[in-house]
Design a protein around this motif. Structure first.
Motif, PDB file in Angstrom:
ATOM      1  N   LYS A 146      43.951  48.170  41.020  1.00  0.00           N
ATOM      2  CA  LYS A 146      44.775  49.373  41.049  1.00  0.00           C
ATOM      3  C   LYS A 146      44.023  50.364  41.923  1.00  0.00           C
ATOM      4  N   VAL A 147      44.664  50.796  43.007  1.00  0.00           N
ATOM      5  CA  VAL A 147      43.995  51.591  44.033  1.00  0.00           C
ATOM      6  C   VAL A 147      44.781  52.882  44.272  1.00  0.00           C
ATOM      7  N   ALA A 148      44.071  54.014  44.329  1.00  0.00           N
ATOM      8  CA  ALA A 148      44.702  55.306  44.624  1.00  0.00           C
ATOM      9  C   ALA A 148      44.077  55.905  45.871  1.00  0.00           C
ATOM     10  N   LEU A 149      44.948  56.322  46.805  1.00  0.00           N
ATOM     11  CA  LEU A 149      44.479  56.886  48.073  1.00  0.00           C
ATOM     12  C   LEU A 149      45.399  58.025  48.512  1.00  0.00           C
ATOM     13  N   THR A 150      44.956  58.742  49.535  1.00  0.00           N
ATOM     14  CA  THR A 150      45.719  59.909  49.982  1.00  0.00           C
ATOM     15  C   THR A 150      46.934  59.562  50.837  1.00  0.00           C
ATOM     16  N   VAL A 208      44.189  39.961  45.029  1.00  0.00           N
ATOM     17  CA  VAL A 208      43.133  39.390  45.862  1.00  0.00           C
ATOM     18  C   VAL A 208      42.878  37.956  45.418  1.00  0.00           C
ATOM     19  N   SER A 209      42.872  37.053  46.381  1.00  0.00           N
ATOM     20  CA  SER A 209      42.525  35.657  46.129  1.00  0.00           C
ATOM     21  C   SER A 209      41.227  35.346  46.853  1.00  0.00           C
ATOM     22  N   LEU A 210      40.338  34.652  46.166  1.00  0.00           N
ATOM     23  CA  LEU A 210      39.074  34.257  46.770  1.00  0.00           C
ATOM     24  C   LEU A 210      39.179  32.848  47.327  1.00  0.00           C
ATOM     25  N   ALA A 211      38.418  32.575  48.368  1.00  0.00           N
ATOM     26  CA  ALA A 211      38.431  31.256  48.995  1.00  0.00           C
ATOM     27  C   ALA A 211      37.689  30.240  48.147  1.00  0.00           C
ATOM     28  N   VAL A 212      36.589  30.664  47.537  1.00  0.00           N
ATOM     29  CA  VAL A 212      35.748  29.769  46.751  1.00  0.00           C
ATOM     30  C   VAL A 212      35.605  30.346  45.350  1.00  0.00           C
ATOM     31  N   HIS A 213      35.752  29.503  44.352  1.00  0.00           N
ATOM     32  CA  HIS A 213      35.673  29.964  42.965  1.00  0.00           C
ATOM     33  C   HIS A 213      34.366  29.519  42.323  1.00  0.00           C
ATOM     34  N   GLN A 214      33.282  29.970  42.891  1.00  0.00           N
ATOM     35  CA  GLN A 214      31.970  29.688  42.329  1.00  0.00           C
ATOM     36  C   GLN A 214      31.424  30.982  41.741  1.00  0.00           C
ATOM     37  N   MET A 215      30.528  30.852  40.777  1.00  0.00           N
ATOM     38  CA  MET A 215      29.999  32.005  40.083  1.00  0.00           C
ATOM     39  C   MET A 215      29.405  33.039  41.025  1.00  0.00           C
ATOM     40  N   ASN A 216      28.658  32.603  42.047  1.00  0.00           N
ATOM     41  CA  ASN A 216      28.014  33.576  42.939  1.00  0.00           C
ATOM     42  C   ASN A 216      29.037  34.366  43.750  1.00  0.00           C
ATOM     43  N   SER A 217      30.151  33.735  44.165  1.00  0.00           N
ATOM     44  CA  SER A 217      31.165  34.470  44.924  1.00  0.00           C
ATOM     45  C   SER A 217      31.942  35.413  44.008  1.00  0.00           C
ATOM     46  N   LEU A 218      32.193  34.992  42.772  1.00  0.00           N
ATOM     47  CA  LEU A 218      32.864  35.871  41.810  1.00  0.00           C
ATOM     48  C   LEU A 218      31.991  37.084  41.503  1.00  0.00           C
ATOM     49  N   ASP A 219      30.717  36.854  41.269  1.00  0.00           N
ATOM     50  CA  ASP A 219      29.789  37.947  40.964  1.00  0.00           C
ATOM     51  C   ASP A 219      29.650  38.902  42.143  1.00  0.00           C
ATOM     52  N   CYS A 256      40.095  46.995  38.088  1.00  0.00           N
ATOM     53  CA  CYS A 256      40.005  45.655  38.653  1.00  0.00           C
ATOM     54  C   CYS A 256      40.051  44.681  37.491  1.00  0.00           C
ATOM     55  N   HIS A 257      40.991  43.755  37.544  1.00  0.00           N
ATOM     56  CA  HIS A 257      41.154  42.770  36.480  1.00  0.00           C
ATOM     57  C   HIS A 257      41.147  41.372  37.083  1.00  0.00           C
ATOM     58  N   GLN A 258      40.383  40.479  36.486  1.00  0.00           N
ATOM     59  CA  GLN A 258      40.458  39.075  36.866  1.00  0.00           C
ATOM     60  C   GLN A 258      41.657  38.510  36.129  1.00  0.00           C
ATOM     61  N   ILE A 259      42.526  37.821  36.853  1.00  0.00           N
ATOM     62  CA  ILE A 259      43.799  37.390  36.279  1.00  0.00           C
ATOM     63  C   ILE A 259      44.037  35.897  36.496  1.00  0.00           C
ATOM     64  N   SER A 260      45.038  35.389  35.807  1.00  0.00           N
ATOM     65  CA  SER A 260      45.488  34.017  36.044  1.00  0.00           C
ATOM     66  C   SER A 260      46.713  34.084  36.956  1.00  0.00           C
ATOM     67  N   GLY A 261      47.102  32.970  37.515  1.00  0.00           N
ATOM     68  CA  GLY A 261      48.284  32.941  38.371  1.00  0.00           C
ATOM     69  C   GLY A 261      47.925  32.726  39.826  1.00  0.00           C
ATOM     70  N   ASP A 262      48.749  33.277  40.706  1.00  0.00           N
ATOM     71  CA  ASP A 262      48.598  33.061  42.149  1.00  0.00           C
ATOM     72  C   ASP A 262      47.376  33.770  42.740  1.00  0.00           C
ATOM     73  N   SER A 263      46.919  34.834  42.101  1.00  0.00           N
ATOM     74  CA  SER A 263      45.773  35.594  42.603  1.00  0.00           C
ATOM     75  C   SER A 263      44.622  35.482  41.612  1.00  0.00           C
ATOM     76  N   PHE A 323      31.875  39.500  44.491  1.00  0.00           N
ATOM     77  CA  PHE A 323      33.113  40.264  44.591  1.00  0.00           C
ATOM     78  C   PHE A 323      33.124  41.385  43.554  1.00  0.00           C
ATOM     79  N   ARG A 324      32.831  41.049  42.316  1.00  0.00           N
ATOM     80  CA  ARG A 324      32.808  42.058  41.243  1.00  0.00           C
ATOM     81  C   ARG A 324      31.863  43.205  41.578  1.00  0.00           C
TER      82      ARG A 324
END
Length: 156
Positions: A109-113, A71-82, A97-104, A84-85
Motif C-alpha cells: 500500500k503506497v501513498a504519494l503526492t 510484486v512478484s519475485l523471480a526467485v523464492h529463496q530465503m535470502n531474496s525474500l529477506d 507490505c504484506h506477503q500474500i498467496s496467489g498470483d503475486s 526484499f523485506r
C-alpha cells in the motif's frame, strides 16, 4: 495472554479514541483509574497495544495518490525474500507490505503526492530491488471504508 471482558472493552474504546483520558476510560469500563493504568500498561507490555498514533487525512497532507502494488519475485529463496523485506522497510512511501498467496508474492500500500512521483518511485526505487520479476499497480479511485479498528466481538 487471555483477554477478559474489561480488556476487550478497553481495547475497543482505545481503538476509537486513543486520546481518551485515563479517568474517562476507567469510568467507561467501570474500574478505578489506577487499575486502568495497570491494565493498559499490561496490554502494552504483552504487545497487544503496539502504539498510539494520530491518523492523518492523506489528501489533506498532500498525498493524493494511493496505490496497491502487487510484486512478484523471480526467485523464492530465503535470502531474496529477506532482501526484499529489508529494502521495503526503508521506503517511506510504503505504508503497508504484506506477503500474500496467489498470483503475486507481496502487496504494497503506497501513498504519494502525484502520478509523476509514483512513476519515479517505481522506476528509481522498486525496480532497483534485486529479484523483482513483476510489478502490477492498482490505483484507488475512491475509499468507501478506511478503518483501523479490529473487530473484537468474537462469536464462539
Amino acid at each position: 495472554m487471555a483477554l477478559d471482558e474489561n480488556d476487550i472493552q478497553i481495547l475497543t474504546i482505545l481503538q476509537k479514541d486513543g486520546k481518551i483520558t485515563n479517568s474517562k476510560l476507567a469510568a467507561s469500563v467501570g474500574i478505578s483509574p489506577s487499575a486502568m493504568l495497570e491494565r493498559v500498561k499490561r496490554l502494552e507490555q504483552a504487545g497487544i497495544i503496539t502504539q498510539f498514533a494520530a491518523r492523518l487525512d492523506r489528501k489533506q497532507v498532500g498525498l493524493g495518490v494511493l496505490a496497491f502494488v502487487h510484486v512478484s519475485l523471480a526467485v523464492h529463496q530465503m535470502n531474496s525474500l529477506d532482501a526484499f523485506r529489508e529494502r521495503i522497510r526503508d521506503l517511506d512511501e510504503v505504508l503497508e507490505c504484506h506477503q500474500i498467496s496467489g498470483d503475486s508474492d507481496f502487496i504494497l500500500k503506497v501513498a504519494l503526492t502525484s502520478l509523476d512521483v509514483y512513476s519515479d518511485f517505481v522506476i528509481n526505487k522498486l525496480t532497483g530491488i534485486d529479484g523483482i520479476q513483476n510489478i502490477k499497480s492498482t490505483f484507488v479511485i475512491d475509499t468507501i471504508k478506511d478503518d483501523t479498528a479490529l473487530p473484537l466481538s468474537f462469536s464462539d
